[in-house]
Motif scaffolding. Structure first.
Motif, PDB file in Angstrom:
ATOM      1  N   ILE A  23       1.919   1.205   9.869  1.00  0.00           N
ATOM      2  CA  ILE A  23       1.435  -0.165  10.001  1.00  0.00           C
ATOM      3  C   ILE A  23      -0.085  -0.259   9.949  1.00  0.00           C
ATOM      4  O   ILE A  23      -0.629  -1.316   9.616  1.00  0.00           O
ATOM      5  N   GLU A  24      -0.782   0.831  10.281  1.00  0.00           N
ATOM      6  CA  GLU A  24      -2.240   0.822  10.192  1.00  0.00           C
ATOM      7  C   GLU A  24      -2.698   0.993   8.746  1.00  0.00           C
ATOM      8  O   GLU A  24      -3.569   0.272   8.265  1.00  0.00           O
ATOM      9  N   ILE A  25      -2.100   1.942   8.044  1.00  0.00           N
ATOM     10  CA  ILE A  25      -2.460   2.179   6.645  1.00  0.00           C
ATOM     11  C   ILE A  25      -2.057   0.981   5.788  1.00  0.00           C
ATOM     12  O   ILE A  25      -2.719   0.661   4.801  1.00  0.00           O
ATOM     13  N   GLN A  26      -0.992   0.287   6.173  1.00  0.00           N
ATOM     14  CA  GLN A  26      -0.528  -0.886   5.414  1.00  0.00           C
ATOM     15  C   GLN A  26      -1.565  -2.005   5.354  1.00  0.00           C
ATOM     16  O   GLN A  26      -1.483  -2.876   4.485  1.00  0.00           O
ATOM     17  N   LYS A  27      -2.549  -1.987   6.242  1.00  0.00           N
ATOM     18  CA  LYS A  27      -3.557  -3.045   6.253  1.00  0.00           C
ATOM     19  C   LYS A  27      -4.419  -3.020   4.990  1.00  0.00           C
ATOM     20  O   LYS A  27      -5.058  -4.014   4.658  1.00  0.00           O
ATOM     21  N   GLU A  28      -4.445  -1.872   4.302  1.00  0.00           N
ATOM     22  CA  GLU A  28      -5.204  -1.743   3.058  1.00  0.00           C
ATOM     23  C   GLU A  28      -4.251  -1.958   1.879  1.00  0.00           C
ATOM     24  O   GLU A  28      -3.484  -1.064   1.523  1.00  0.00           O
ATOM     25  N   LYS A  29      -4.276  -3.136   1.290  1.00  0.00           N
ATOM     26  CA  LYS A  29      -3.350  -3.443   0.193  1.00  0.00           C
ATOM     27  C   LYS A  29      -3.535  -2.493  -0.991  1.00  0.00           C
ATOM     28  O   LYS A  29      -2.568  -2.073  -1.621  1.00  0.00           O
ATOM     29  N   GLY A  30      -4.794  -2.160  -1.286  1.00  0.00           N
ATOM     30  CA  GLY A  30      -5.054  -1.268  -2.410  1.00  0.00           C
ATOM     31  C   GLY A  30      -4.457   0.107  -2.189  1.00  0.00           C
ATOM     32  O   GLY A  30      -3.923   0.715  -3.127  1.00  0.00           O
ATOM     33  N   ARG A  31      -4.541   0.610  -0.969  1.00  0.00           N
ATOM     34  CA  ARG A  31      -3.960   1.917  -0.663  1.00  0.00           C
ATOM     35  C   ARG A  31      -2.439   1.853  -0.723  1.00  0.00           C
ATOM     36  O   ARG A  31      -1.790   2.793  -1.181  1.00  0.00           O
ATOM     37  N   LEU A 204       9.839  -0.612   5.912  1.00  0.00           N
ATOM     38  CA  LEU A 204       8.376  -0.651   5.881  1.00  0.00           C
ATOM     39  C   LEU A 204       7.840  -2.078   5.819  1.00  0.00           C
ATOM     40  O   LEU A 204       6.628  -2.287   5.768  1.00  0.00           O
ATOM     41  N   GLY A 205       8.737  -3.058   5.824  1.00  0.00           N
ATOM     42  CA  GLY A 205       8.333  -4.449   5.684  1.00  0.00           C
ATOM     43  C   GLY A 205       8.598  -4.947   4.281  1.00  0.00           C
ATOM     44  O   GLY A 205       9.348  -4.336   3.524  1.00  0.00           O
ATOM     45  N   ASP A 206       7.989  -6.072   3.922  1.00  0.00           N
ATOM     46  CA  ASP A 206       8.154  -6.656   2.592  1.00  0.00           C
ATOM     47  C   ASP A 206       7.168  -5.994   1.636  1.00  0.00           C
ATOM     48  O   ASP A 206       5.952  -6.204   1.731  1.00  0.00           O
ATOM     49  N   ALA A 207       7.667  -5.192   0.709  1.00  0.00           N
ATOM     50  CA  ALA A 207       6.795  -4.423  -0.182  1.00  0.00           C
ATOM     51  C   ALA A 207       5.930  -5.328  -1.051  1.00  0.00           C
ATOM     52  O   ALA A 207       4.756  -5.028  -1.300  1.00  0.00           O
ATOM     53  N   GLY A 208       6.489  -6.434  -1.519  1.00  0.00           N
ATOM     54  CA  GLY A 208       5.718  -7.354  -2.330  1.00  0.00           C
ATOM     55  C   GLY A 208       4.571  -7.977  -1.569  1.00  0.00           C
ATOM     56  O   GLY A 208       3.440  -8.058  -2.063  1.00  0.00           O
ATOM     57  N   ASP A 209       4.832  -8.422  -0.336  1.00  0.00           N
ATOM     58  CA  ASP A 209       3.782  -9.003   0.495  1.00  0.00           C
ATOM     59  C   ASP A 209       2.703  -7.982   0.835  1.00  0.00           C
ATOM     60  O   ASP A 209       1.505  -8.280   0.846  1.00  0.00           O
ATOM     61  N   LEU A 210       3.114  -6.755   1.141  1.00  0.00           N
ATOM     62  CA  LEU A 210       2.157  -5.709   1.505  1.00  0.00           C
ATOM     63  C   LEU A 210       1.277  -5.312   0.322  1.00  0.00           C
ATOM     64  O   LEU A 210       0.115  -4.960   0.490  1.00  0.00           O
ATOM     65  N   ALA A 211       1.824  -5.392  -0.865  1.00  0.00           N
ATOM     66  CA  ALA A 211       1.074  -5.007  -2.054  1.00  0.00           C
ATOM     67  C   ALA A 211       0.181  -6.121  -2.567  1.00  0.00           C
ATOM     68  O   ALA A 211      -0.933  -5.862  -3.056  1.00  0.00           O
ATOM     69  N   TYR A 212       0.644  -7.385  -2.471  1.00  0.00           N
ATOM     70  CA  TYR A 212      -0.042  -8.479  -3.165  1.00  0.00           C
ATOM     71  C   TYR A 212      -0.383  -9.672  -2.278  1.00  0.00           C
ATOM     72  O   TYR A 212      -0.980 -10.635  -2.752  1.00  0.00           O
ATOM     73  N   GLY A 213       0.027  -9.663  -1.018  1.00  0.00           N
ATOM     74  CA  GLY A 213      -0.237 -10.773  -0.133  1.00  0.00           C
ATOM     75  C   GLY A 213       1.008 -11.594   0.137  1.00  0.00           C
ATOM     76  O   GLY A 213       1.962 -11.582  -0.649  1.00  0.00           O
TER      77      GLY A 213
END
Length: 216
Positions: A23-31, A204-213
């Motif tokens: 959840i910490e690394i997920q804060k960086e969308k680019g990563r 891991l949550g919503d992959a689309g939201d985590l990647a693109y908002g």
């Protein structure tokens, strides 16, 4: 259906999946997108071992080397929008392949019920091609089944391979019930179950939201 588990031994694939979940690394969308891309490349390498190759001779500065080169025509198709970052990893390895895109999303009638809507498709000719469908999450399996129904109404690929990063047992079982035996399912990891909202746990949550908002 043929099942392929890529997580039987820890590897770099395990490392990148761990970062996807964190959840910490997920804060960086680019990563997050870059990790999906790396996972796509690793999965493409493993899946390539199932393809057909033809004998060739490679001319070097000092002679010739007998080897093999890819014979199959592969089309990579991503399910929008979460599949886009994963798709980039496959593109890195399949330089001469054609690519396709199709939308599939949950249209909720209430908090617990939904149907899958497929509203956009841009796909090359799939006749006698090896089709690789990439989508990060296999939850209920309904999106993948609807996508394949739409594709098969117009095309007849030689083989169908599904590449998912995280799968739920319920989704695997649903695909086994709905899809032909010759379909291959490649999974980077398998989780515990679906919750009451039909989301993967621990997932891991919503992959689309985590990647693109977060979408509206």
């Amino acid at each position: 259906m043929h099942l392929h588990y890529l997580n039987e031994k820890p590897s770099l694939l395990t490392h990148f999946i761990n970062e996807l979940r964190d959840i910490e690394i997920q804060k960086e969308k680019g990563r997050f997108r870059k990790n999906l891309e790396k996972i796509g490349s690793l999965m493409a390498y493993e899946m390539s071992k199932h393809l057909d190759y033809k004998p060739i001779a490679v001319t070097t500065p000092l002679g010739q080397k007998a080897s093999h080169d890819l014979q199959d025509n592969v089309v990579v198709l991503s399910i929008l929008r979460a599949g886009l970052a994963l798709h980039q990893g496959f593109i890195a390895f399949l330089n001469t392949s054609d690519h396709g895109f199709i939308s599939a999303y949950r249209d909720h009638s209430d908090e617990f019920h939904f149907e899958i809507k497929v509203e956009y498709m841009a796909v090359p000719d799939l006749k006698d091609k090896i089709l690789w469908i990439v989508d990060p999450m296999l939850a209920t399996g309904k999106s993948i089944v609807e996508v394949i129904k739409h594709l098969q109404a117009l095309h007849q690929p030689k083989e169908i391979h599904l590449a998912v990063v995280v799968a739920a047992p319920e989704g695997i079982a649903y695909l086994q019930q709905q899809l032909p035996e010759h379909v291959h399912l490649w999974m980077a990891d398998v989780d515990d179950c679906l919750n009451e909202h039909q989301y993967i746990v621990p997932g891991l949550g919503d992959a689309g939201d985590l990647a693109y908002g977060v979408k509206l």
